[in-house]
Design a protein around this motif. Structure first.
Motif, mmCIF file in Angstrom:
data_model
loop_
_atom_site.group_PDB
_atom_site.id
_atom_site.type_symbol
_atom_site.label_atom_id
_atom_site.label_comp_id
_atom_site.label_asym_id
_atom_site.label_seq_id
_atom_site.Cartn_x
_atom_site.Cartn_y
_atom_site.Cartn_z
ATOM 1 N N GLU A 196 16.468 -7.306 30.130
ATOM 2 C CA GLU A 196 17.320 -6.528 31.036
ATOM 3 C C GLU A 196 18.246 -5.615 30.252
ATOM 4 O O GLU A 196 18.389 -4.421 30.566
ATOM 5 C CB GLU A 196 18.142 -7.462 31.918
ATOM 6 C CG GLU A 196 17.339 -8.189 32.977
ATOM 7 C CD GLU A 196 18.175 -9.209 33.739
ATOM 8 O OE1 GLU A 196 17.625 -9.870 34.626
ATOM 9 O OE2 GLU A 196 19.384 -9.337 33.426
ATOM 10 N N ARG A 240 17.835 -1.513 30.411
ATOM 11 C CA ARG A 240 18.980 -0.811 31.003
ATOM 12 C C ARG A 240 19.574 0.178 30.012
ATOM 13 O O ARG A 240 20.026 1.255 30.388
ATOM 14 C CB ARG A 240 20.047 -1.822 31.403
ATOM 15 C CG ARG A 240 19.700 -2.679 32.625
ATOM 16 C CD ARG A 240 20.794 -3.701 32.852
ATOM 17 N NE ARG A 240 20.506 -4.553 34.002
ATOM 18 C CZ ARG A 240 21.291 -5.574 34.385
ATOM 19 N NH1 ARG A 240 22.400 -5.838 33.694
ATOM 20 N NH2 ARG A 240 20.968 -6.299 35.430
ATOM 21 N N ARG A 285 19.366 0.943 35.389
ATOM 22 C CA ARG A 285 20.686 0.433 35.035
ATOM 23 C C ARG A 285 21.077 -0.798 35.854
ATOM 24 O O ARG A 285 21.990 -1.524 35.466
ATOM 25 C CB ARG A 285 21.733 1.538 35.219
ATOM 26 C CG ARG A 285 21.588 2.656 34.203
ATOM 27 C CD ARG A 285 22.657 3.707 34.353
ATOM 28 N NE ARG A 285 22.556 4.727 33.301
ATOM 29 C CZ ARG A 285 23.378 5.754 33.181
ATOM 30 N NH1 ARG A 285 24.377 5.911 34.047
ATOM 31 N NH2 ARG A 285 23.221 6.630 32.208
#
Length: 645
Positions: free
Chosen positions: A528, A532, A539
């Motif tokens: 993640e 991101r 995001r």
């Protein structure tokens, strides 16, 4: 292009190291690159000078091209966040066929600036202030044209080489030196793929066409760039067949068809066949030989032939025989230096052992500068540091393949003489006659196919190099007792839960470094964080499951369920997903309209287009017979809509 004395200029207050240009980007210089692309960029920038008072973060490196004479250039690295651009979508990605890539959070521009961009640096306190003053306080260096080099990378490692300007455009660096430098940067930073748009021209000739005929490949293929995408529906197969069709044209058949209409072509063929020490059979052989010969010919502007008789006739008090003897002694003294630069005094002292008349030596040394003597070119230059005249020999015997080298009395058969100017005139004449102007050869179907094949080559501008290669070649062991996995994601669309992001929109695999005892939960958090950090549209991405692993508990050990270096696909959702957001997340602009051209093109390829005022479908102006020198009509109807009306 930039002859900036960074160290000597007291007004330029800079700090940090000066790096060698020819080694910059190699492993360990200035840093050992070991991580993924974005981490390698950050590691490199730790050795740079941070420029201040700019809207975008910018760093600079001082690079020494050579020490004697001194020449320094500047490399700027500008970080462009997605918030700083008016249009998030990258047109370069779209033109080369990467429109399905996800938009990245950052771009990194690597610029070797032009003289114009940094012209005011000599009169200011710092480079950053000069650039800011040009653009009212905002750095616009990346928008200026004509740089020595300008390349841009997205934060996922995909990039575009936007321009290279070598000696022909006023640079102090040759094009191959700049390309070597760019290639080292891409390899060191571990870029994935890099594209370029080859529109280089020289004296009215498209170089991708000339090099294609001569070498069966683009000039950039010397650094691994291959066919990426053709405009006007040109495929890779069409491109290679077109090059081979022109290259294999037999010269004897060409002469047979044009003997009565153009005697100049036969004369050019004969001239270079005489110079060559091997048979020139095809048009490809001829262009290849002409380009190779051009690379070995000295420049006409700085070379003249040395004649002892001519010197003796200018009220000279020495006889031609004495001048010739002194010339031989000086050339032999220079030859013993093994083609190194030596001072005028050293040459004079070595010659005095054989020639006692110092006045004669001074006269000959003054007359010898940049002249051809025998098989050698005597070069003379003023050392910019010591302000002393220096001499050097250059062997040019290989310029005349027929072994009819230049002799002392300068007696060379006229038919074996060729200058660079004459060679370029001959090449331009052949280029226009065969490749760009089919009118003189319309009577022959055999020759009229050449301009058609040339058009296919000219319609191939986009070339790509794959730097990343296969994962099997990558190192599976990371630093600090960590192990590597290669992960990508599938985004589940919250708007329609049974639909998934198409595989074509799946981001490329990222190298994720984990501790040997990392858990599944830690893997999800690291994935993640990485995605991101790279992609603007992810995001708020959250990992929910791992597609190709059987997991019972999030606390299970990752390397108990998979092996080091394995590829893993993680599925998840975007917590802020909206209708059509997937299209907005990609580099291809969804508002650009639909392309459906008669040539078969279905995506924007960067060529001039016109939109139908009824169906709003875009087509190439060339394909609908609108000349490039004419304006697009205010009202345009495609053939389909026109027939329906």
């Amino acid at each position: 292009m930039l002859n900036v004395d960074v160290i000597g200029n007291k007004k330029r207050k800079r700090c940090g190291r000066v790096f060698r240009f020819k080694n910059f980007g190699e492993p360990g210089y200035p840093v050992m690159f070991s991580g993924p692309f974005r981490e390698n960029v950050n590691a490199l920038l730790e050795y740079a000078n941070l420029e201040s008072d700019l809207s975008m973060p910018m760093w600079s490196f001082q690079l020494e091209v050579h020490h004697h004479p001194p020449l320094h250039i500047l490399l700027f690295v500008i970080e462009e966040p997605i918030e700083a651009v008016l249009n998030r979508h990258c047109k370069h990605c779209q033109y080369v066929g990467w429109g399905n890539h996800l938009i990245c959070n950052k771009k990194y521009h690597f610029v070797l600036p032009s003289k114009v961009a940094l012209g005011s640096c000599r009169n200011c306190e710092g480079c950053c202030d000069a650039i800011a003053s040009i653009n009212n306080g905002k750095s616009k260096l990346i928008e200026l044209q004509g740089h020595m080099m300008h390349g841009v990378f997205h934060s996922n490692g995909f990039g575009h080489l936007l321009c290279v300007n070598g000696l022909e455009m006023g640079s102090n660096l040759a094009g191959n030196q700049i390309m070597d430098f760019w290639n080292r940067l891409c390899k060191g930073l571990q870029a994935r793929k890099v594209s370029l748009n080859d529109i280089s021209r020289k004296r009215g000739m498209e170089l991708r066409l000339v090099n294609g005929i001569a070498y069966n490949e683009s000039w950039f293929s010397g650094w691994g760039y291959k066919f990426g995408r053709g405009s006007f529906g040109v495929t890779e197969s069409m491109y290679h067949k077109a090059m081979q069709a022109i290259r294999s044209m037999p010269l004897y058949l060409i002469i047979h068809h044009i003997t009565n209409s153009n005697h100049g072509i036969a004369l050019i063929f004969s001239r270079y066949q005489t110079l060559s020490n091997h048979s020139l059979i095809t048009l490809g052989d001829l262009f290849c030989y002409m380009l190779d010969l051009k690379s070995r010919l000295p420049r006409d502007t700085c070379i003249a032939s040395y004649s002892t008789n001519a010197l003796a006739e200018t009220n000279c008090r020495w006889s031609p025989k004495r001048i010739e003897m002194a010339t031989r002694v000086i050339v032999e003294a220079l030859r013993k230096t093994e083609f190194r630069w030596v001072s005028r005094q050293q040459v004079r002292d070595a010659a005095r052992a054989y020639i006692g008349d110092t006045g004669l030596l001074d006269f000959v040394l003054k007359s010898l500068g940049n002249h051809v003597v025998g098989n050698y070119l005597v070069r003379r230059s003023l050392n910019p540091v010591t302000k002393v005249l220096e001499y050097c020999l250059e062997d040019i015997s290989n310029v005349y393949p027929c072994n009819e080298g230049l002799v002392m009395n300068n007696k060379v058969k006229d038919k074996h003489k060729i200058t660079r100017v004459q060679l370029m005139k001959d090449m331009l004449y052949l280029y226009k006659y065969f490749l760009t102007d089919p009118k003189p050869i319309m009577g022959s179907q055999f020759l009229s196919a050449i301009p058609l094949a040339a058009r296919i080559i000219l319609d191939t501008k986009y070339f790509i190099k794959d730097y990343f290669g296969d994962f099997s070649s990558q190192v599976d062991l990371a630093s600090q007792h960590k192990l590597n996995l290669y992960c990508t994601i599938l985004v589940r669309n919250d708007v329609s839960h049974d639909q998934y992001l198409n595989k074509a929109f799946m981001p490329p695999y990222e190298c994720i470094a984990l501790k040997t005892n990392a858990t599944i939960h830690e893997l999800k958090l690291e994935v993640e964080r990485s995605f991101r950090e790279i992609y603007w549209g992810l995001r708020s991405f959250v990992v929910e499951s791992i597609g190709n692993l059987s997991i019972n508990d999030a606390t299970e050990m990752v390397f108990g369920l998979t092996k080091v270096g394995e590829k893993i696909v993680l599925e998840g959702r975007h917590t802020e997903m909206r209708v059509n957001m997937i299209e907005q997340m990609c580099e291809g602009d969804p508002n650009g309209g639909m392309v459906e051209c008669p040539c078969g093109t279905i995506e924007d390829d960067g060529e001039r287009m016109v939109s139908c005022d009824i169906c709003e479908i875009w087509q190439h102006t060339r394909c609908v017979r609108i000349p490039n020198d004419e304006e697009i009509p205010h009202i345009f109807l495609c053939k389909k809509c026109e027939q329906e009306i």
